[in-house]
Design a protein around this motif. Structure first.
Motif, PDB file in Angstrom:
ATOM      1  N   UNK A 112      58.476  53.661  32.331  1.00  0.00           N
ATOM      2  CA  UNK A 112      58.428  53.944  33.769  1.00  0.00           C
ATOM      3  C   UNK A 112      58.762  55.407  34.054  1.00  0.00           C
ATOM      4  N   UNK A 113      59.777  55.925  33.384  1.00  0.00           N
ATOM      5  CA  UNK A 113      60.127  57.332  33.575  1.00  0.00           C
ATOM      6  C   UNK A 113      59.020  58.244  33.082  1.00  0.00           C
ATOM      7  N   UNK A 138      53.069  61.914  36.579  1.00  0.00           N
ATOM      8  CA  UNK A 138      52.526  62.187  37.906  1.00  0.00           C
ATOM      9  C   UNK A 138      53.060  63.497  38.487  1.00  0.00           C
ATOM     10  N   UNK A 139      54.227  63.952  38.035  1.00  0.00           N
ATOM     11  CA  UNK A 139      54.751  65.240  38.490  1.00  0.00           C
ATOM     12  C   UNK A 139      53.997  66.412  37.879  1.00  0.00           C
ATOM     13  N   UNK A 173      67.117  73.975  32.161  1.00  0.00           N
ATOM     14  CA  UNK A 173      66.568  75.248  31.685  1.00  0.00           C
ATOM     15  C   UNK A 173      65.049  75.247  31.667  1.00  0.00           C
ATOM     16  N   UNK A 174      64.440  74.112  31.305  1.00  0.00           N
ATOM     17  CA  UNK A 174      62.965  73.976  31.260  1.00  0.00           C
ATOM     18  C   UNK A 174      62.323  75.105  30.464  1.00  0.00           C
ATOM     19  N   UNK A 221      61.733  66.608  30.814  1.00  0.00           N
ATOM     20  CA  UNK A 221      60.394  67.196  30.948  1.00  0.00           C
ATOM     21  C   UNK A 221      60.003  67.433  32.411  1.00  0.00           C
ATOM     22  N   UNK A 222      60.859  67.053  33.378  1.00  0.00           N
ATOM     23  CA  UNK A 222      60.443  67.106  34.782  1.00  0.00           C
ATOM     24  C   UNK A 222      60.108  68.521  35.238  1.00  0.00           C
TER      25      UNK A 222
END
Length: 1204
Positions: A536-537, A543-544, A471-472, A506-507
């Motif tokens: 790491x995630x 970076x995204x 959904x973001x 969060x992507x």
């Protein structure tokens, strides 16, 4: 202080104005040798005043003509039936409000179609112009047919004629409130940096007015408009145009008022699209009485693809979708009752009814869910497509929420996962076009996450977090923080899987709220007490967000002090991949990452693949505005077994980014299962360790049942659509079903019983993969559409019989002769359409690219199996006719259609047919190189022994020189096929027989081969035992057998393994053979190999030697030598080595080395790098300090030499 006079066109309510109007649209490439389509509309109209601000438009003398041919060679043809249809609607008067040069309201009779009202908007748009008489140039934001857009005016005054020449340029690409409409692109976000490199669509609009000064005010006497739109699937180089002209015929006093009757408001000048019905551009069919037509198409699709891929029926998928979209809600229920009892028709209906993209499909599916008259499998497939193709309107979202509380949705875990994830995807698409997006739409998912946390249910928490990630919604951030350590007390005690799901949620938020997301994930990344996987995630998500160079510097500083090599390796590899990136979205970030590489490389550049890594690959072509990128993420945590593995692919096209597919596996359960049982799991694994792993997995009864061993997921178009846990119970169920002791309760048993009875099974699945549409109004009032459609029809048909069936348990099959006969067909048709042109419910005028890819695999064979004696035999029937296994057909057409006269549909190849073609050219010349170059190619490879030939056919024709128009070079006719045919000149073959025997001491019919092997193994006392014997024979009774026979032997001793393989042609006079021998000396860690082939294995040969040794004072190394005798010219590849090595950065020097030999030496110069030296007859090639893809730490103890 600026003073100016605004001068508006004026209409006198006591006058009647009569104008002549002509509109023309052309679609094509504007080249004299390419076919175009065009449409021309002419009419006259009167404007009659009713009051000072209310006027009536009366249209008459309507004439429609169309064109489909070569420019300046073909002529327009009258479209009489379409003219009649439009004349009937245009004859009804139109009322409009006109004040200060602005049209504020348009009213028509209720029956006037939206298409006609939009054409009226185009006509009335000529009356709306703003003139400032004291300024020669000015800019205004005005409402027009394209929306609320900025116009640039220039004014020239003709004092003699008392006229003003007004030129208006409208910027329709940056409208404040555009009338243009996008559909199907919500999951493909725009890439502004790609748009800076070029556009696939460019539009220009220019109006020219002649305004005459009168006593009443300004009177428009002439008007001319030209609109041009350039479109390419890549970067633009050509397009189409629309032209309109308006001429004042006369002005007279009004004598008679027009009776308008009942009218209703249709809005202002802005173009209006119909939300309920937008016709598919490549389809035009009669939509009256859709129910019988839908049923007929469903039956035809199922029947037409039983034993073949029917290329004509596959294109009818869009016809069926178009009919379903005009069906009423009651029609859908009526159709369901008629297909309910037929599995094939029922499945076809459910596969395509989901393309009804409004609330009708939700109400239909809600009824099915509540009635529970569909299976969980049917429900899941239908709902995931329906939710993702649904038009995201408020009423649709509200109806979709209902599925979260229907009992059937929760009846199976996989279905429940699908419902929740699909709802999250719908919320995302709704929020793309709704700003601000109300929190009510995401509230059910927020409540689900909170509930899972309070119950401490790991499965519920993960599912809710993944749905929130889909959904973001910005309002979900507060809830997500409850699952992250450092933000909420106790969150650090949550399972790592839950924390990972929260971070990954969060992507998609990274693009909607980058600053907040950056703050959150950066805080997680710098916390060294957190699990490595979480950090790491967090770096991946950071970076995204496309961070600034300052944030990249922060990441670099953290990594310089980092002690966890998993985190360091993974983060470094992320930065390294972006530093090499060439896609537009990374153009600034890659610069920052290149700087970071220079800082970090000395410390982290040596880390091998035993640590966590990201591998990034991408390319982008500016001219094509197209590129792809791929990522492989491998996360580890003090173990060789990855805790998470992800593969992601993106497509960059026409200024957008589409994350096409992502697959992932979370393996924490597997890692915990092996922890403590295999001490070496943190180091290197040996053979005994793999044996231990297999023993643990085979002990399925003791596998943990309380948590998943694996979690698999799939993301499609950036949205997680599939989530499944693999637990010990799942593995136990599968193993029990296939075990030898399984009886009648097993699912496998039931399937075998069905096959024994001679089962016949047919499955057809049509599917619309994507539908992307861009609709922009033209100044004529007609919609210019750019659409892309991609549909697939899958078909499988199978018949089978098995004998004898087991009586008590499956183990009986292991000790009996089993015979199986099966024949069937599997195929898939992929249709891709691109349309550019005018598309209305009444007529279509444009250009279509049609591409069809067909894959087909028919089969018919008998199989005999004796597992106990290791005997297997397959008999195949060779093809008696031409069988097309794979084909591609593509062409571009100029099209004209109108609903009133289907017999006059015109679909003409854009490139006219010519008799000229070139045949028999080599494969490298399949594609033409010049204008109007047509190439035909055919080549076959015969296997006469088996009566079969494999053939390739290709045909291509291009409209442009490759160097002239590199983008449009691909837009021509293309055909390619790969097919099986009966071999010409071969004897008829009844069947092809393949025999496999394992462990047989005396294979029959191999006396020649055995004599040869006694020579090879003359030191042996007895005939060696074949490990496996394989025969591939063509049977043509009563003729003798033809074909090939292969035998493999293994002759181990205490010091040496010896493997021999011989392949021989079968026949009385045949002497062609392949002989291969491999010897491994265990005591000296060496191996030898020899390959020979030809007549009695004597014509050609290559030898190989492998040896390993260790010297304490020397560095570990590998030495390779390749020696050859006579070889076919096709095998001589040495000439390519210098060029390839130069590209790879090797140095070269000319030396006289040994003839017919290539030697390669690899020396481990450090644990992370190696040196390489290659010697070929004329030169030596070398390079030092090559980064190793694997860790060389464990290699110090061995000196390995291989000679070939």
């Amino acid at each position: 202080i600026y003073l100016f006079l605004i001068f508006y066109p004026f209409l006198n309510s006591k006058k009647t104005y009569e104008y002549k109007y002509e509109g023309l649209v052309r679609v094509g490439r504007e080249l004299p040798d390419l076919i175009e389509s065009a449409l021309k509309l002419r009419c006259t109209f009167k404007i009659i005043g009713e009051s000072p601000q209310t006027f009536v438009l009366q249209i008459s003398n309507v004439d429609v003509e169309d064109f489909n041919g070569l420019p300046r060679k073909s002529v327009f043809s009258p479209s009489q039936k379409l003219t009649k249809r439009l004349s009937a609607e245009f004859s009804q008067p139109v009322v409009f409000e006109f004040s200060k040069g602005q049209i504020t309201d348009i009213r028509t009779a209720p029956g006037v179609s939206n298409t006609v009202v939009n054409i009226v908007r185009g006509i009335l748009g000529f009356l709306q112009v703003t003139v400032k008489t004291t300024q020669r140039f000015y800019e205004l934001v005005e409402l027009g047919i394209h929306g609320v857009c900025q116009s640039s005016y220039t004014v020239e005054e003709d004092n003699n004629a008392k006229e003003l020449k007004v030129t208006q340029m409208v910027d329709i690409t940056n409208c404040q409130q555009p009338a243009a409409l996008y559909r199907g692109m919500a999951l493909a976000p725009e890439d502004k940096f790609s748009k800076q490199r070029g556009e696939s669509v460019v539009s220009t609009v220019k109006h020219t007015y002649t305004v005459k000064s009168t006593a009443d005010g300004g009177l428009i006497t002439k008007a001319f408009a030209q609109e041009r739109q350039y479109f390419s699937p890549f970067n633009v180089k050509g397009g189409n145009s629309r032209m309109l002209a308006l001429y004042l015929l006369k002005v007279s006093d009004t004598t008679d008022k027009i009776v308008t009757g009942q009218v209703q408001s249709r809005g202002n000048l802005m173009y209006r699209t119909e939300k309920v019905f937008n016709p598919i551009p490549v389809v035009m069919i009669n939509l009256n009485e859709p129910v019988p037509k839908i049923l007929d198409l469903i039956k035809r699709l199922a029947q037409a693809n039983i034993y073949q891929v029917d290329s004509s029926s596959s294109t009818e998928v869009l016809n069926l979708i178009q009919l379903l979209r005009v069906a009423t809600r009651d029609n859908l229920d009526q159709l369901w009752k008629q297909v309910l009892g037929n599995d094939e028709h029922r499945r076809g209906f459910l596969d395509l009814v989901v393309e009804v993209t409004d609330e009708r499909i939700l109400k239909f599916l809600e009824t099915r869910f509540k009635a529970a008259d569909i299976t969980a499998n049917e429900a899941g497939q239908a709902l995931v497509v329906a939710f993702n193709h649904l038009s995201a309107e408020p009423v649709s979202v509200a109806l979709a929420q209902e599925f979260l509380s229907i009992p059937l949705s929760k009846s199976q875990p996989l279905l429940w996962n699908t419902v929740v994830l699909a709802y999250g995807s719908l919320v995302y698409r709704y929020c793309v076009y709704t700003d601000p997006c109300p929190v009510t739409v995401v509230q059910p998912l927020l409540d689900m996450a909170t509930s899972g946390l309070s119950k401490n249910s790991e499965e519920d928490m993960i599912l809710a977090l993944k749905a929130l990630g889909n959904a973001a919604h910005p309002s979900s951030i507060k809830t997500l923080l409850k699952f992250l350590p450092g933000y909420t007390s106790g969150a650090e005690k949550l399972p790592t899987r839950v924390q990972s799901a929260a971070v990954l949620a969060f992507r998609l938020l990274a693009s909607r709220d980058p600053h907040n997301v950056q703050d959150i994930v950066l805080n997680l990344f710098v916390q060294r007490t957190l699990p490595a996987e979480i950090r790491m995630l967090a770096c991946m998500v950071l970076l995204e967000t496309k961070p600034s160079i300052a944030l990249i510097s922060v990441i670099s500083e953290v990594l310089l002090e980092e002690t966890d090599l998993q985190v360091a390796s993974f983060s470094y590899s992320l930065l390294k991949g972006i530093a090499k990136s060439r896609t537009p979205d990374n153009q600034h970030l890659s610069t920052a990452c290149n700087i970071a590489m220079k800082i970090l490389n000395p410390k982290l550049g040596h880390l091998s693949y035993r640590y966590s890594k990201n591998m990034h690959f991408d390319w982008f072509h500016d001219d094509f505005l197209f590129g792809t990128s791929a990522d492989i993420y491998m996360l580890k945590n003090e173990s060789l077994i990855p805790t998470k593995l992800m593969l992601k692919g993106k497509i960059h096209f026409i200024g957008r980014i589409l994350q096409f597919l992502e697959l992932g596996v979370h393996a924490d359960g597997i890692k915990e299962l092996f922890a403590g049982k295999i001490p070496q799991l943190k180091k290197d694994l040996g053979i005994t360790d793999f044996a231990t792993i297999m023993k643990i997995l085979s002990d399925w009864q003791n596998l943990p049942k309380d948590r998943p061993l694996l979690t698999a997921y799939a993301r499609v178009f950036g949205q997680e659509a599939f989530l499944m846990d693999v637990s010990g119970d799942s593995i136990q169920s599968i193993i029990k079903s296939f075990s030898a002791s399984a009886g009648k309760e097993s699912m496998v048993w039931q399937k075998i019983q069905d096959v024994q009875k001679g089962t016949s099974w047919h499955w057809t699945k049509p599917h619309l993969v994507y539908e992307a549409r861009f609709i922009q109004p033209a100044c004529l009032g007609l919609p210019v559409e750019i659409s892309k459609y991609y549909s697939i029809v899958n078909a499988v048909t199978m018949k089978a019989e098995i004998n004898p069936p087991p009586k008590e348990h499956l183990g009986e099959l292991l000790s009996s002769d089993i015979s199986l006969h099966t024949d069937g067909f599997a195929g898939v048709t992929k249709d891709h359409f691109v349309f550019h042109g005018i598309n209305t419910d009444l007529f279509q005028c444009g250009v279509e690219l049609k591409s069809k890819i067909i894959s087909a695999l028919p089969w018919a064979f008998d199989l005999k199996i004796n597992i106990k004696e290791h005997k297997y035999e397959m008999n195949l029937t060779p093809s008696k006719t031409v069988t097309e296994l794979f084909s591609v057909n593509s062409d571009v057409f100029a099209v004209l259609r109108n609903i009133e006269d289907p017999s006059l549909f015109k679909i003409t190849p854009m490139m006219p047919e010519t008799a000229d073609s070139q045949q028999g050219l080599p494969l490298a010349r399949i594609l033409p190189t010049s204008r109007n170059d047509q190439v035909k190619f055919r080549q076959c490879a015969d296997a006469k022994i088996y009566g079969t030939a494999v053939c390739i056919e290709a045909e291509a024709k291009r409209a442009h020189y490759l160097h002239e128009y590199p983008l449009y070079y691909f837009l021509g006719r293309t055909r390619f096929s790969y097919q099986l045919e009966p071999a010409k000149g071969a004897k008829p073959i009844e069947k092809i027989q393949i025999q496999v025997t394992a462990g047989r001491k005396h294979p029959p019919g191999v006396s020649e081969i055995m004599n040869f092997t006694h020579r090879v193994f003359k030191n042996l006392d007895a005939t060696p035992e074949p490990v496996v014997t394989v025969k591939a024979l063509g049977l043509s009774l009563p003729a003798k057998l033809l074909g090939y026979e292969g035998v493999a032997f293994n002759l181990p001793t205490a010091q040496r393994d010896n493997i021999e393989m011989i392949v021989s042609e079968v026949g009385e006079e045949a002497n062609w053979k392949i002989c291969a021998n491999v010897k491994v000396d265990k005591s000296h860690s060496s191996a030898k190999a020899h390959l020979r082939w030809g007549a009695e294995c004597q014509t050609y040969d290559v030898s190989m030697r492998v040896s390993a040794a260790c010297q304490p004072e020397s560095k570990p190394s590998i030495h390779t030598k390749i020696n050859w005798g006579a070889l076919p010219s096709v095998f001589i590849m040495i000439e390519y080595v210098p060029g390839i090595s130069y590209i790879m950065g090797f140095y070269q020097k000319y030396e006289k080395n040994q003839e017919r030999q290539a030697a390669v030496t690899v020396v481990a110069s450090s644990p992370e790098t190696f040196d390489m030296r290659v010697k070929i007859p004329e030169r030596t090639i070398y390079k030092k300090a090559i980064p190793s893809p694997v860790d060389l730490v464990g290699f110090e103890a061995v000196n390995f030499t291989m000679s070939i």
